[in-house]
Every structure is written in structure tokens, then in C-alpha cells.
Enzyme design. Structure first.
Site, PDB file in Angstrom:
ATOM      1  N   CYS A 117       0.834  -1.201   0.000  1.00  0.00           N
ATOM      2  CA  CYS A 117       0.000   0.000   0.000  1.00  0.00           C
ATOM      3  C   CYS A 117       0.875   1.260   0.000  1.00  0.00           C
ATOM      4  O   CYS A 117       1.524   1.557  -0.994  1.00  0.00           O
ATOM      5  CB  CYS A 117      -0.984  -0.069   1.173  1.00  0.00           C
ATOM      6  SG  CYS A 117      -2.318   1.104   1.031  1.00  0.00           S
ATOM      7  N   HIS A 136      -3.582  -5.364   0.441  1.00  0.00           N
ATOM      8  CA  HIS A 136      -3.045  -5.758   1.752  1.00  0.00           C
ATOM      9  C   HIS A 136      -2.967  -7.284   1.879  1.00  0.00           C
ATOM     10  O   HIS A 136      -3.936  -7.908   2.319  1.00  0.00           O
ATOM     11  CB  HIS A 136      -3.916  -5.179   2.868  1.00  0.00           C
ATOM     12  CG  HIS A 136      -3.775  -3.701   3.005  1.00  0.00           C
ATOM     13  ND1 HIS A 136      -2.838  -3.114   3.820  1.00  0.00           N
ATOM     14  CD2 HIS A 136      -4.426  -2.688   2.397  1.00  0.00           C
ATOM     15  CE1 HIS A 136      -2.923  -1.806   3.724  1.00  0.00           C
ATOM     16  NE2 HIS A 136      -3.879  -1.508   2.864  1.00  0.00           N
ATOM     17  N   GLU A 145      -1.530  -8.801   4.097  1.00  0.00           N
ATOM     18  CA  GLU A 145      -1.463  -9.149   5.524  1.00  0.00           C
ATOM     19  C   GLU A 145      -2.837  -9.341   6.158  1.00  0.00           C
ATOM     20  O   GLU A 145      -2.932  -9.821   7.281  1.00  0.00           O
ATOM     21  CB  GLU A 145      -0.660  -8.093   6.299  1.00  0.00           C
ATOM     22  CG  GLU A 145      -1.354  -6.744   6.507  1.00  0.00           C
ATOM     23  CD  GLU A 145      -1.186  -5.772   5.339  1.00  0.00           C
ATOM     24  OE1 GLU A 145      -0.978  -6.242   4.205  1.00  0.00           O
ATOM     25  OE2 GLU A 145      -1.276  -4.552   5.563  1.00  0.00           O
ATOM     26  N   VAL A 160      -3.121 -14.312  31.025  1.00  0.00           N
ATOM     27  CA  VAL A 160      -2.312 -15.241  30.235  1.00  0.00           C
ATOM     28  C   VAL A 160      -0.839 -14.840  30.274  1.00  0.00           C
ATOM     29  O   VAL A 160       0.043 -15.682  30.497  1.00  0.00           O
ATOM     30  CB  VAL A 160      -2.792 -15.235  28.758  1.00  0.00           C
ATOM     31  CG1 VAL A 160      -2.002 -16.238  27.941  1.00  0.00           C
ATOM     32  CG2 VAL A 160      -4.265 -15.514  28.683  1.00  0.00           C
ATOM     33  N   SER A 165       1.109 -12.946  32.344  1.00  0.00           N
ATOM     34  CA  SER A 165       1.909 -13.112  33.563  1.00  0.00           C
ATOM     35  C   SER A 165       2.008 -14.589  33.953  1.00  0.00           C
ATOM     36  O   SER A 165       3.013 -15.023  34.520  1.00  0.00           O
ATOM     37  CB  SER A 165       1.361 -12.265  34.721  1.00  0.00           C
ATOM     38  OG  SER A 165       0.069 -12.666  35.075  1.00  0.00           O
TER      39      SER A 165
END
Ligand code: XMP
Length: 563
Positions: free
Chosen positions: A80, A172, A174, A229, A231
Site C-alpha cells: 500500500c 493488503h 497481511e 495469560v 503473567s
């Protein structure tokens, strides 16, 4: 660098994170770099991807980046904005045009290694204002696109120079809507850049454990373990690296946790044998006292953040562990966004980067074993380390906890009151946001009657209100699990608003189930009719509840949390 890696230049708008995530899924390390990083910073990479941007290339916006990257002997792919910048740099032109947004068909007109193994026509996703309208002598048009069945061709949607090893695509790859976007990225990473897929989770665990051991040496580590999740995975990894004897875990109950949450967190750590130095403090009084009288969302967030630091410092002194290294479950996007990128659209000061912690980082006293992982990778790592599925895939929970789901009020209506509406379908809501300016939230009343008079009541954060919200949240979470849909839903905040409805009750409950990829956007998730019926029965029966509604707002326009 131990692994072949790709640099992703971050021109903003969160595109760079999506690109890096896609590359990493191919087991090739991708790291975010800033546009004005010195040339040396790019030298260790086998290829560079230039991201999209909210800036306009045609007007020369964001053009003051380090152009020496084009002299590096590695392949470059522009997406892009990056595509337009490559075209311009090598003698092409970029023109400002109307916005193109949505699915398009890419028609590949000449062979290119970028599209190896793909069809001549591919479904891709477009979102741009500017277009490449000519290319320099060394480049050729590799493909054009047509949009929405129209015959009109968007020329130069894919360009390339095999000699220079420079490629650009207007669309895009991605985003998942580009059906074979991952294959295109794989072609660039493997065939064009020659990367090896060595960045596996197994290797990551081995390397990280070794690095942690080296950093920590003979010292001990003190980790704040919220039970989230990040820690939990950080604690497990630290435990494996340095052993339970030298790992101190502190769990703080700030009074804003979910029902039974603190007990569950402590049990999890015990199950991992990390209970030798497991400390717990019930600081709910500190937090509730500090929150007394606070009404505005940002004021509440600040109070909660500051109280946390106070409690943390006090407990560290009490336990005599303030000299230890501080362990944190900071993940990659947090380090990028607060590491000074001027470009991230939403920059929040992350709680892992407040001044006292910044000071410790500068002194080399902070160990962050997950600092180069994205959330999805932390979860993959968690599973690899034997953390139960239910914990690894827990819905994200905001740092200030129920504090941002317990809405407060001075009792003075700021607008004409709250109007509940009953759209039959979520599309109606979507149309509503487009057509009616100023509306950013749409809820579906699940109560037995359409409310006719809604009155905000004065309310602040109190233990009683939190207990009621905890019950409602617990019923919602249990319902999602009972119907087997917890894992399909990305997050489901339950918010509580101090509203009296038709002279009854004092707290209105709103449930917000959503689908999302990275919390940047969200779409409302549908709940089964049977579950809605059960929630209507159970939640409306809670003492003091004035009504129940389902939030069917997309993001944008509405944020995921209510404040
Ligand atoms: P919004 O409401 O901005 O939320 O659409 C996006 C994601 O961020 C979480 N969130 C927070 N997390 N501290 C946090 O640690 C906060 O103050 C905070 N506010 C929102 C939210 O739960 C969602 O996942």
C-alpha cells in the site's frame, strides 16, 4: 542474529503488527523497525517489508524516512503506502484519487516470484486513496485489479523489478480477506529473501530459558502475577529457567477481579509447583478507598494505576524483596507502542511502562521473557509449557478489571437520557451508525418491556456494586461455557450502569459479546436464543437489577469496553 529475520517498517495504523504476525506464522522472525532507524539497524535482516500507513504518499506525507534502505542489498516489499513509496523512489508517480475500499480481483499479467504457485486471478483486499500511475524504467506492471465486478482496471496494483529485487502491491496481503495473502508473503520471505523457517516455539523456549538464566545470574526474580495469560506464561517460563526457589510471585486482589478469580489464580500457581514463594495480598480496601467518589473513566483508571504502584512498592518492602529483579509479562506490542513510536494510532501509557518501572529498566533490573512475542504466540507458548487450555485461551481482561465495567455517574443526565432501541438485526445497527451521526452505541433490550423512562442515578465504585457486577459477569461467563461458545467469542465484557428504569431497580446490565482479531476492530457475536432466555431469567432476578441489554455495536464506532 540467530535466525533469518525480516524487518517490518512501521508507518502506522497497526498494519506493521499484522504483517509481522503473518511472517512469524511462517516460522520466520519478523521485527518492527521505525522509518528513521539508522541503516545499521537494518543490516541484520534478510529482507524488508514497508507497511501501509494512514499518511498520503501523493502529498509527500511521511516522506522523511531513512531512504538509505533502498541501497541495501536485500529484497524489499512495499504494501500500500510502501508500494507507492517504492514506485516513487525508482522514478514512478503516485496520484491522489478517490478512496477504494473492499475486495478486488488481482489479475496477474506477467510471471513474478511474488505470485508463484497462485492463480492468474486472486481475491485481494484494498484500502487506499492514492495509486501508482506510472513506474520507473527498471520496473514493470505485474498485475492490475478490478473492483466489485467493474471492468475498470486499477493499473499498477502489483509492480516489481526482479533485478533490483523490489516489489510492491497496492492491496493488503497481511489481512485475511486477501485470500492467498500468506502465500504471497511466504513467496517473498522464502523464495525472494531466502529465509529459513527456523523460528519455532521449541527453539524459542530453549533460547529464552538460556537468555533468562544469563540475565538473572544468581539473583532472584519478583513477578506480579495477575492471573492473566501473559503473567502466567511468564511465571511458568521463569520457573523453568531459574527454579521455584528464586521466583517470588505476588498476586494482588485489587477488589476489581471476577468472582473467585484470586483463588483460581493461586491454585494455578500451586499446580505448577510455584508456591514456594507465592505471596497474596487482599488490597481491595486500598483500591476501594482510593476510588471513593471517582466517577470519570480516566480518573478511575489513574487511581487504579497509582494505587497499584503504591501497593506493589509497599508489599515489595514488606516482603523484603525490593532488591530482586522485577519480572514482567510485557508482550511485544506493549514494548513497541510505548517504546516511542509516534505512529501507533492509539498510544496508551502501558502499566508496564510507568516511571518507577522505566527507572528499573534503565538500571537493568527488569526481566521480560515474553517481550518479543505477540499475544497469539504467548498462547502458543503457554500450551507448549503445559498451561491448561482454558487458562491460555481466556478472554482478555483489562488491567483495571471490573473498574472499567462498573460505570459511575453523578446522577445528572448529560443528554436526554438513555433510549433503548430494539433492532431485530445487527445490520440495522450498522446502517444506523452510518446514517445517524453522533450515535456510537446500539443495544438490544432483553428486558420484558421496552423502557419508557430511564434515569441515571448517582453512583461510584463500591464493594456492593462490584459484587453485583461480579454475579452478573459470572452468569454470563458460565452461560458461554455451558453453551460451548466461550472459545468462539474473543471477549465478552459485562458492564453495569447506574440506571433506574421506569421507577424500578438501580443497575442496568449490558452484555457485549464480540469477535475480534486484535481488538482494533470488533463485530458483535450472536448468542443462542436459549442462552439469551436464560440470561434474561437469571440476570433480571439479581437484586437491584433494572434491566438487561445486549450490546450489538461494531467497533468502530463503539469501543469494546464501555469506558
Ligand atoms: P477498547 O475499549 O479500547 O478495548 O475497544 C480494546 C481492548 O483493550 C482492553 N482495554 C484495556 N486494557 N487497560 C487494559 O489493560 C485498560 O485501561 C483498558 N481499556 C480497554 C479491552 O478489554 C479490549 O480488549
Amino acid at each position: 542474529m540467530t535466525h533469518d529475520a525480516i524487518a517490518v517498517i512501521d508507518f502506522g495504523g497497526q498494519y506493521a503488527h499484522l504483517i509481522a504476525t503473518k511472517v512469524r506464522r511462517l516460522r520466520v522472525l519478523a521485527e518492527i523497525r521505525q522509518p528513521d532507524d539508522p541503516t545499521e539497524a537494518f543490516q541484520a535482516y534478510k529482507g524488508i517489508i514497508i507497511s501501509g500507513s494512514p499518511s498520503l504518499s501523493s502529498f509527500g506525507e511521511d516522506s522523511a524516512y531513512n531512504k538509505a534502505i533502498y541501497d541495501l542489498p536485500v529484497p524489499i516489499l512495499g504494501l500500500c503506502f510502501g508500494h507507492q513509496e517504492i514506485a516513487k523512489h525508482y522514478g514512478g508517480t503516485v496520484t491522489h484519487g478517490g478512496r477504494e475500499w473492499g475486495p478486488a480481483d488481482l489479475h496477474v499479467v506477467v510471471d513474478s516470484p511474488l505470485f508463484k504457485g497462485l492463480a492468474r486471478t486472486e481475491r485481494v483486499w484494498m484500502s487506499h486513496f492514492d495509486s501508482v500511475t506510472s513506474v520507473g524504467p527498471e520496473f514493470r506492471e505485474v498485475g492490475f485489479t478490478t473492483l466489485g465486478g467493474s471492468e475498470a482496471a486499477h493499473r499498477y496494483a502489483a509492480i516489481g523489478s526482479d533485478t533490483l529485487r523490489r516489489y510492491g502491491v497496492q492491496f493488503h496481503p497481511e489481512v485475511d480477506d486477501t485470500v492467498h495473502g500468506s502465500e504471497m508473503i511466504a513467496n517473498f520471505v522464502f523464495d525472494i529473501c531466502g529465509c529459513q523457517a527456523s523460528w519455532t516455539m521449541e527453539r524459542y523456549v530453549e533460547e529464552r530459558i538460556e537468555q533468562v538464566r544469563q540475565q538473572v545470574g544468581g539473583r532472584s526474580v519478583f513477578l506480579l502475577a495477575s492471573g492473566g495469560v501473559d503473567s502466567t506464561v511468564a511465571a511458568r517460563l521463569l520457573g523453568l529457567a531459574i527454579g521455584a526457589d528464586r521466583l517470588h510471585l505476588l498476586h494482588v486482589d485489587n477488589g476489581l477481579m471476577r468472582k473467585h478469580e484470586s483463588q483460581e489464580v493461586l491454585e494455578t500457581f500451586r499446580a505448577f509447583g510455584l508456591d514456594r514463594n507465592l505471596h497474596f495480598v487482599d488490597a481491595s480496601d486500598d483500591f476501594l478507598t482510593a476510588l471513593a467518589g471517582a466517577v470519570e473513566p480516566e480518573a478511575k483508571r489513574t487511581v487504579i494505576g497509582n494505587t497499584f504502584i503504591e501497593v506493589f512498592e509497599r508489599e515489595a518492602r514488606r516482603l523484603g524483596i525490593e532488591g530482586h529483579l522485577l519480572g514482567q509479562g510485557t508482550i511485544y506490542p506493549d514494548t513497541i507502542e510505548t517504546g516511542g513510536t509516534r505512529r501507533a494510532d492509539t498510544i496508551k501509557t502501558h502499566h508496564n511502562r510507568v516511571p518507577v518501572i522505566e527507572r528499573m529498566i534503565a538500571e537493568g533490573r527488569v526481566v521480560e521473557p515474553l517481550a518479543d512475542l505477540y499475544k497469539v504466540e504467548v498462547r502458543e507458548l503457554g500450551e507448549k509449557l503445559g498451561i491448561p487450555h482454558g487458562l491460555v485461551w481466556r478472554h482478555p481482561f483489562p488491567g483495571p478489571g471490573l473498574g472499567v465495567r462498573l460505570l459511575c455517574s453523578s446522577g445528572v443526565p448529560s443528554r436526554d437520557g438513555f433510549e433503548a432501541i430494539e433492532p431485530r438485526v445487527a445490520e440495522l445497527a450498522a446502517g444506523f451508525f452510518k446514517d445517524v451521526p453522533g450515535i456510537n452505541r446500539c443495544v438490544w433490550n432483553l428486558g420484558r418491556h421496552a423502557p419508557s423512562r430511564v434515569r441515571p442515578l448517582p453512583a461510584t465504585v463500591t464493594r456492593d456494586r462490584l459484587d453485583l457486577l461480579r454475579e452478573a459477569d459470572h452468569l454470563v461467563m458460565a452461560g458461554l461455557r455451558r453453551h460451548g461458545i466461550y472459545d468462539d467469542i474473543w471477549q465478552c465484557p459485562t458492564a453495569m450502569l447506574p440506571l433506574e428504569v421506569d421507577g424500578c431497580g438501580r443497575e442496568f446490565i449490558v452484555v457485549r459479546p464480540i469477535h475480534s482479531e486484535r481488538a482494533m476492530t470488533a463485530t458483535p457475536a450472536r448468542l443462542p436464543e436459549a442462552l439469551l432466555g436464560e440470561l434474561r431469567e437469571q440476570v433480571l432476578r439479581l437484586p437491584g437489577v433494572s434491566g438487561l441489554a445486549l450490546d450489538i455495536t461494531t467497533k468502530p464506532p463503539g469501543t469494546i469496553e464501555w469506558e
